[in-house]
Design a protein around this motif. Structure first.
Motif, PDB file in Angstrom:
ATOM      1  N   GLY A   1       0.666  -1.290   0.087  1.00 62.40           N
ATOM      2  CA  GLY A   1      -0.001  -0.034   0.021  1.00 62.40           C
ATOM      3  C   GLY A   1       0.843   1.243   0.078  1.00 62.40           C
ATOM      4  N   MET A   2       2.067   1.236   0.010  1.00 66.10           N
ATOM      5  CA  MET A   2       3.067   2.439  -0.073  1.00 66.10           C
ATOM      6  C   MET A   2       3.797   2.501  -1.401  1.00 66.10           C
ATOM      7  SD  MET A   2       3.076   3.445   3.410  1.00 66.10           S
ATOM      8  CE  MET A   2       4.422   4.264   3.199  1.00 66.10           C
ATOM      9  N   LEU A   3       3.637   4.105  -1.832  1.00 67.87           N
ATOM     10  CA  LEU A   3       4.482   3.964  -3.005  1.00 67.87           C
ATOM     11  C   LEU A   3       5.846   3.900  -2.859  1.00 67.87           C
ATOM     12  CD1 LEU A   3       3.897   5.215  -6.024  1.00 67.87           C
ATOM     13  CD2 LEU A   3       4.155   7.413  -4.853  1.00 67.87           C
ATOM     14  N   GLN A   4       6.725   3.443  -3.858  1.00 71.53           N
ATOM     15  CA  GLN A   4       8.058   3.303  -3.495  1.00 71.53           C
ATOM     16  C   GLN A   4       8.556   4.338  -4.776  1.00 71.53           C
ATOM     17  OE1 GLN A   4       9.471   1.551  -1.051  1.00 71.53           O
ATOM     18  NE2 GLN A   4       7.302   0.879  -0.730  1.00 71.53           N
ATOM     19  N   PRO A   5       8.887   5.700  -4.423  1.00 71.61           N
ATOM     20  CA  PRO A   5       9.235   6.688  -5.172  1.00 71.61           C
ATOM     21  C   PRO A   5      10.845   6.336  -5.589  1.00 71.61           C
ATOM     22  CG  PRO A   5       9.525   7.532  -3.150  1.00 71.61           C
ATOM     23  CD  PRO A   5       8.538   6.024  -3.033  1.00 71.61           C
ATOM     24  N   LEU A   6      11.669   5.236  -5.004  1.00 74.49           N
ATOM     25  CA  LEU A   6      13.046   4.988  -5.381  1.00 74.49           C
ATOM     26  C   LEU A   6      13.001   3.769  -6.298  1.00 74.49           C
ATOM     27  CD1 LEU A   6      15.148   6.178  -2.348  1.00 74.49           C
ATOM     28  CD2 LEU A   6      14.322   7.391  -4.610  1.00 74.49           C
ATOM     29  N   CYS A   7      11.691   3.289  -6.621  1.00 77.31           N
ATOM     30  CA  CYS A   7      11.578   2.190  -7.629  1.00 77.31           C
ATOM     31  C   CYS A   7      10.684   2.641  -8.713  1.00 77.31           C
ATOM     32  CB  CYS A   7      11.259   0.974  -6.878  1.00 77.31           C
ATOM     33  SG  CYS A   7      11.313  -0.506  -8.122  1.00 77.31           S
TER      34      CYS A   7
ATOM     35  N   GLY B   1      11.753  23.508  -7.295  1.00 79.99           N
ATOM     36  CA  GLY B   1      12.862  24.581  -7.060  1.00 79.99           C
ATOM     37  C   GLY B   1      14.011  23.934  -6.502  1.00 79.99           C
ATOM     38  N   SER B   2      14.684  24.369  -5.702  1.00 82.60           N
ATOM     39  CA  SER B   2      15.886  23.805  -5.144  1.00 82.60           C
ATOM     40  C   SER B   2      15.805  22.216  -4.878  1.00 82.60           C
ATOM     41  CB  SER B   2      16.714  24.353  -4.002  1.00 82.60           C
ATOM     42  OG  SER B   2      17.690  23.461  -3.592  1.00 82.60           O
ATOM     43  N   PRO B   3      16.434  21.515  -5.264  1.00 81.63           N
ATOM     44  CA  PRO B   3      16.521  19.839  -5.208  1.00 81.63           C
ATOM     45  C   PRO B   3      16.884  19.443  -3.766  1.00 81.63           C
ATOM     46  CG  PRO B   3      18.235  20.078  -6.569  1.00 81.63           C
ATOM     47  CD  PRO B   3      17.472  21.351  -6.297  1.00 81.63           C
ATOM     48  N   ARG B   4      17.616  20.309  -2.940  1.00 85.11           N
ATOM     49  CA  ARG B   4      18.263  19.975  -1.874  1.00 85.11           C
ATOM     50  C   ARG B   4      17.263  19.734  -0.823  1.00 85.11           C
ATOM     51  NH1 ARG B   4      23.230  19.164  -0.337  1.00 85.11           N
ATOM     52  NH2 ARG B   4      23.897  19.526   1.835  1.00 85.11           N
ATOM     53  N   ASP B   5      17.575  18.409   0.055  1.00 80.44           N
ATOM     54  CA  ASP B   5      16.668  18.161   1.184  1.00 80.44           C
ATOM     55  C   ASP B   5      15.170  18.202   0.721  1.00 80.44           C
ATOM     56  OD1 ASP B   5      18.858  18.080   2.798  1.00 80.44           O
ATOM     57  OD2 ASP B   5      18.879  20.506   2.916  1.00 80.44           O
ATOM     58  N   LYS B   6      14.851  17.574  -0.299  1.00 86.83           N
ATOM     59  CA  LYS B   6      13.639  17.208  -0.700  1.00 86.83           C
ATOM     60  C   LYS B   6      13.488  15.911  -0.548  1.00 86.83           C
ATOM     61  CE  LYS B   6      12.073  21.569  -1.843  1.00 86.83           C
ATOM     62  NZ  LYS B   6      12.944  22.420  -2.704  1.00 86.83           N
ATOM     63  N   SER B   7      12.140  15.310  -0.519  1.00 88.97           N
ATOM     64  CA  SER B   7      12.025  13.981  -0.466  1.00 88.97           C
ATOM     65  C   SER B   7      11.560  13.415  -1.821  1.00 88.97           C
ATOM     66  CB  SER B   7      10.799  13.488   0.523  1.00 88.97           C
ATOM     67  OG  SER B   7       9.632  14.044  -0.020  1.00 88.97           O
ATOM     68  N   ALA B   8      11.823  12.078  -2.086  1.00 89.51           N
ATOM     69  CA  ALA B   8      11.479  11.604  -3.275  1.00 89.51           C
ATOM     70  C   ALA B   8      10.129  11.540  -3.353  1.00 89.51           C
ATOM     71  CB  ALA B   8      12.265   9.970  -3.323  1.00 89.51           C
ATOM     72  N   LYS B   9       9.238  11.406  -2.362  1.00 89.40           N
ATOM     73  CA  LYS B   9       7.786  11.312  -2.451  1.00 89.40           C
ATOM     74  C   LYS B   9       7.251  12.588  -2.847  1.00 89.40           C
ATOM     75  CE  LYS B   9       6.534   7.386   0.378  1.00 89.40           C
ATOM     76  NZ  LYS B   9       6.053   6.835   1.446  1.00 89.40           N
ATOM     77  N   LYS B  10       7.889  13.698  -2.176  1.00 88.95           N
ATOM     78  CA  LYS B  10       7.452  15.021  -2.840  1.00 88.95           C
ATOM     79  C   LYS B  10       7.659  15.204  -4.259  1.00 88.95           C
ATOM     80  CE  LYS B  10       7.650  19.880  -1.598  1.00 88.95           C
ATOM     81  NZ  LYS B  10       7.598  20.650  -0.549  1.00 88.95           N
ATOM     82  N   LEU B  11       8.832  14.682  -4.834  1.00 85.95           N
ATOM     83  CA  LEU B  11       9.109  14.602  -6.308  1.00 85.95           C
ATOM     84  C   LEU B  11       8.264  13.846  -7.089  1.00 85.95           C
ATOM     85  CD1 LEU B  11      11.085  15.323  -8.808  1.00 85.95           C
ATOM     86  CD2 LEU B  11      12.168  13.495  -8.253  1.00 85.95           C
ATOM     87  N   ILE B  12       7.916  12.703  -6.862  1.00 85.73           N
ATOM     88  CA  ILE B  12       6.758  11.855  -7.369  1.00 85.73           C
ATOM     89  C   ILE B  12       5.335  12.400  -7.375  1.00 85.73           C
ATOM     90  CG2 ILE B  12       6.055  10.001  -5.841  1.00 85.73           C
ATOM     91  CD1 ILE B  12       7.493   8.018  -7.915  1.00 85.73           C
ATOM     92  N   TYR B  13       4.994  12.916  -6.304  1.00 80.25           N
ATOM     93  CA  TYR B  13       3.599  13.506  -6.172  1.00 80.25           C
ATOM     94  C   TYR B  13       3.737  14.805  -7.128  1.00 80.25           C
ATOM     95  CZ  TYR B  13       2.477   9.880  -2.756  1.00 80.25           C
ATOM     96  OH  TYR B  13       1.922   8.521  -2.398  1.00 80.25           O
ATOM     97  N   SER B  14       4.767  15.502  -7.519  1.00 78.80           N
ATOM     98  CA  SER B  14       4.750  16.504  -8.307  1.00 78.80           C
ATOM     99  C   SER B  14       4.339  16.346  -9.817  1.00 78.80           C
ATOM    100  CB  SER B  14       5.810  17.449  -7.986  1.00 78.80           C
ATOM    101  OG  SER B  14       6.901  16.924  -8.694  1.00 78.80           O
TER     102      SER B  14
END
Length: 185
Positions: free
Chosen positions: A120-126, A142-155
């Motif tokens: 049931g969990m999204l795996q943004p690193l796969c 914006g700046s990629p520093r200290d952003k989570s992979a989930k935030k990226l995938i949900y964008s």
């Protein structure tokens, strides 16, 4: 699609505090964990490993190092020119076996990104991205520093979900990794 259309970003640049040693350098049954993952990729597939260490293979580091997963994805993707960008983690050594399923989901859905869903969990690193969609998602943060992979995938505007089959499993500690065999830190 051919495997030449896919470039792979392997994230191996974290501090590995839970593992107790650099995950890429940890040996599983005598083989470095990064090599376990890379040898399961088709030979002609482009890849780059994101690590602050020189691993003797195509490697890049985000600047400055330890900027988090999105900074690593951005640094890795910038080194590849492929139409599709797979994002995998070194601590999920069997995850390369899911790239074909991710591609099929992406192609059939016309989505921006396909990612594995496990328990049931999204795996943004796969995940597998269309290059243009990944760049748009990176730009939106914006700046990629200290952003989570989930935030990226949900964008991403559209997301195709691929059921996991166990190969997406990541191993954060040496004890967890021992389920696969002998571990040397």
């Amino acid at each position: 699609m051919t495997t030449a259309d896919i470039g792979v970003v392997v994230l191996a640049g974290g501090r590995s505090t839970r593992m107790g040693a650099d995950k890429a350098q940890v040996r599983l049954n005598g083989v470095r964990l990064v090599d376990v993952l890379l040898t399961s990729l088709p030979e002609e597939m482009d890849y780059v490993v994101v690590s602050s260490q020189d691993l003797g293979i195509p490697t890049v580091s985000e600047d400055p190092p330890f900027g988090g997963p999105v900074a690593g994805i951005a640094a890795g993707a910038a080194r590849l020119s492929n139409e599709f960008i797979a994002v995998l983690a070194v601590d999920a050594p069997a995850s390369a076996g899911l790239v074909q399923s991710l591609y099929e989901a992406l192609e059939s859905s016309s989505s921006d990104v396909a990612a594995v869903v496990s328990d049931g969990m999204l795996q943004p690193l796969c995940a597998l991205w269309r290059r243009t969609s990944l760049q748009e998602a990176l730009n939106s943060l914006g700046s990629p520093r200290d952003k989570s992979a989930k935030k990226l995938i949900y964008s991403a505007e559209t997301l195709a979900e691929v059921p996991g089959d166990g190969r997406e499993t990541d191993y954060d500690t040496a004890d967890e990794l021992r389920r696969l065999g002998e571990v040397e830190l």
